[in-house]
Motif scaffolding. Structure first.
Motif, short mmCIF file in Angstrom:
data_model
loop_
_atom_site.label_atom_id
_atom_site.label_comp_id
_atom_site.label_asym_id
_atom_site.label_seq_id
_atom_site.Cartn_x
_atom_site.Cartn_y
_atom_site.Cartn_z
N PRO A 128 0.84 -1.21 0.00
CA PRO A 128 0.00 0.00 0.00
C PRO A 128 0.87 1.25 0.00
N ASN A 129 0.31 2.34 -0.46
CA ASN A 129 1.07 3.58 -0.50
C ASN A 129 1.43 4.02 0.91
N THR A 130 2.61 4.64 1.03
CA THR A 130 3.11 5.03 2.34
C THR A 130 3.99 6.27 2.22
N PRO A 131 3.99 7.15 3.22
CA PRO A 131 4.90 8.31 3.20
C PRO A 131 6.37 7.90 3.18
N LEU A 132 6.66 6.65 3.54
CA LEU A 132 8.04 6.19 3.52
C LEU A 132 8.61 6.20 2.09
N LEU A 133 7.75 6.03 1.10
CA LEU A 133 8.21 6.11 -0.28
C LEU A 133 8.73 7.51 -0.59
N ASP A 134 8.03 8.53 -0.09
CA ASP A 134 8.49 9.91 -0.28
C ASP A 134 9.82 10.14 0.43
N LEU A 135 9.97 9.54 1.62
CA LEU A 135 11.24 9.66 2.35
C LEU A 135 12.38 9.08 1.55
N MET A 136 12.16 7.91 0.94
CA MET A 136 13.21 7.28 0.14
C MET A 136 13.51 8.09 -1.12
N LYS A 137 12.45 8.62 -1.75
CA LYS A 137 12.68 9.41 -2.96
C LYS A 137 13.39 10.72 -2.65
N ARG A 138 13.06 11.30 -1.50
CA ARG A 138 13.62 12.61 -1.15
C ARG A 138 15.02 12.49 -0.54
N THR A 139 15.16 11.64 0.46
CA THR A 139 16.42 11.54 1.20
C THR A 139 17.22 10.30 0.83
N GLY A 140 16.51 9.20 0.57
CA GLY A 140 17.20 7.95 0.24
C GLY A 140 18.02 8.05 -1.02
N THR A 141 17.46 8.69 -2.06
CA THR A 141 18.21 8.82 -3.31
C THR A 141 19.46 9.67 -3.12
N GLN A 142 19.38 10.69 -2.28
CA GLN A 142 20.56 11.51 -2.01
C GLN A 142 21.66 10.69 -1.33
N GLU A 143 21.25 9.83 -0.39
CA GLU A 143 22.22 9.00 0.32
C GLU A 143 22.83 7.96 -0.62
N VAL A 144 22.01 7.36 -1.48
CA VAL A 144 22.53 6.41 -2.46
C VAL A 144 23.52 7.10 -3.39
N ARG A 145 23.17 8.29 -3.85
CA ARG A 145 24.06 9.04 -4.73
C ARG A 145 25.39 9.35 -4.01
N ARG A 146 25.29 9.65 -2.72
CA ARG A 146 26.51 9.97 -1.97
C ARG A 146 27.44 8.76 -1.85
#
Length: 338
Positions: A128-146
């Protein structure tokens, strides 16, 4: 990008001990794909982001396709790499509900800057949809990029030495013996200098070899009984080593893990307090084992692990120390959150 490793054989020479690649004129190349795969996994599995929505962490890397090479032409290093990868993430909301998803990176390459990476984050099927997806898109992608940027920096710093050979009129490299007394320290190390035994130790094959000892200490955010099970339970071992393992968690029981590179036998087990074992790495002299003891000390909200290792072949102490720190202690912490 051209296929790596293919070229006119007249321009490709092997690394040679006599340094015949005079003035680095010829094209030399080195395959660092294996090192890169391990480095990428370690960096990605350390990714963890936290926000008002909850906590998300990468749990495994089921897809890691690509290769990495280093070329030296006329003293100039050229780093070539191209990877496509997928990592799974586990998110826990503030209410304790868990969600799973994936992170895909399609174009980690020497041809692309970190800012140009195509990183896609999605929820698992039927989640189901969850705000955690927004957390990963917003902050998670930055950490992966780092961390992917960290991989590129480590690649260039790790292998810049040794690819460019001394020139005919250049300074000579220091003799290897000059560095024998230099010991690399780690945060888990109690005694930085290995203690060499007073005499060579015999192994079962009848060959006497010189051995060393060292100690490590690490703190885990878990109870002694939980940490004890982590070391002697086959399922736990397979999880933190991310590979098949055979572990008979009884006194006299044998174990084999990390694709057969590590094996041994439990010699003493005091539940939740102490583990002793005969332990060896595959490349050591035949039938030679080190003696390792793990003491678990209850510190209330955490457990202090005190490790003593005796009988390590001289010259193997650094790799053994680093292996335990990386493939046991750090792997356990990253996997179970200890």
């Amino acid at each position: 990008m051209a296929k790596w490793g293919e070229g006119d054989p007249r321009w490709i020479v092997e690394e040679r001990a006599d340094a015949t690649n005079v003035n680095n004129w010829h094209w030399t190349e080195r395959d660092v794909s294996g090192w890169s795969s391990e480095c990428l996994r370690q960096l990605l599995l350390a990714v963890r982001v936290e926000g008002a929505e909850g906590v998300c962490q990468l749990t495994d890397v089921p897809k890691l396709d690509g290769e990495a090479w280093i070329n030296n032409r006329k003293g100039k290093l050229i780093f070539l790499y191209e990877w496509q990868l997928r990592a799974n993430w586990l998110g826990t909301s503030g209410a304790g509900v868990k969600f799973r998803g994936t992170v895909d990176v399609f174009n980690l390459s020497d041809e692309n800057d970190m800012d140009d990476l195509d990183i896609s984050v999605s929820l698992g099927k039927d989640q189901p949809n969850t705000p955690l997806l927004d957390l990963m898109k917003r902050t998670g992608t930055q950490e992966v990029r780092r961390v992917l940027g960290d991989y590129v920096r480590q690649l260039k710093s790790e292998f810049s030495q040794g690819m460019i050979l001394p020139t005919a009129g250049g300074p000579k490299k220091p003799h290897p013996d000059a560095k024998k007394s230099q010991i690399q320290t780690t945060k888990t190390q109690i005694n930085p200098a290995p203690r060499c035994s007073s005499g060579p130790a015999p192994c079962s094959s009848g060959v006497r070899i010189s051995t060393c000892s060292f100690s490590l200490k690490e703190t885990f955010q878990t109870s002694p009984d939980e940490l004890y099970r982590t070391f002697i339970n086959q399922e736990f071992v397979q999880v933190f080593t991310r590979s098949a393992a055979l572990v008979d968690g009884r006194r006299g029981g044998r174990f084999q893990l990390l694709d057969g590179n590590v094996s041994g036998e439990f010699t003493q087990l005091v539940p939740d307090q102490r583990i002793e074992m005969r332990w060896r790495f595959r490349t050591w002299p035949s039938e030679h084992y080190a003696i390792i003891s793990l003491e678990l000390v209850d510190q209330g909200d955490e457990t202090e692990l005190r490790m003593e290792c005796r009988g390590v072949p001289v010259g193997e102490e650094e790799s053994t120390r680093e292996g335990w720190t990386r493939f046991y202690f750090q792997a356990i912490k990253q996997t179970f959150g200890y």
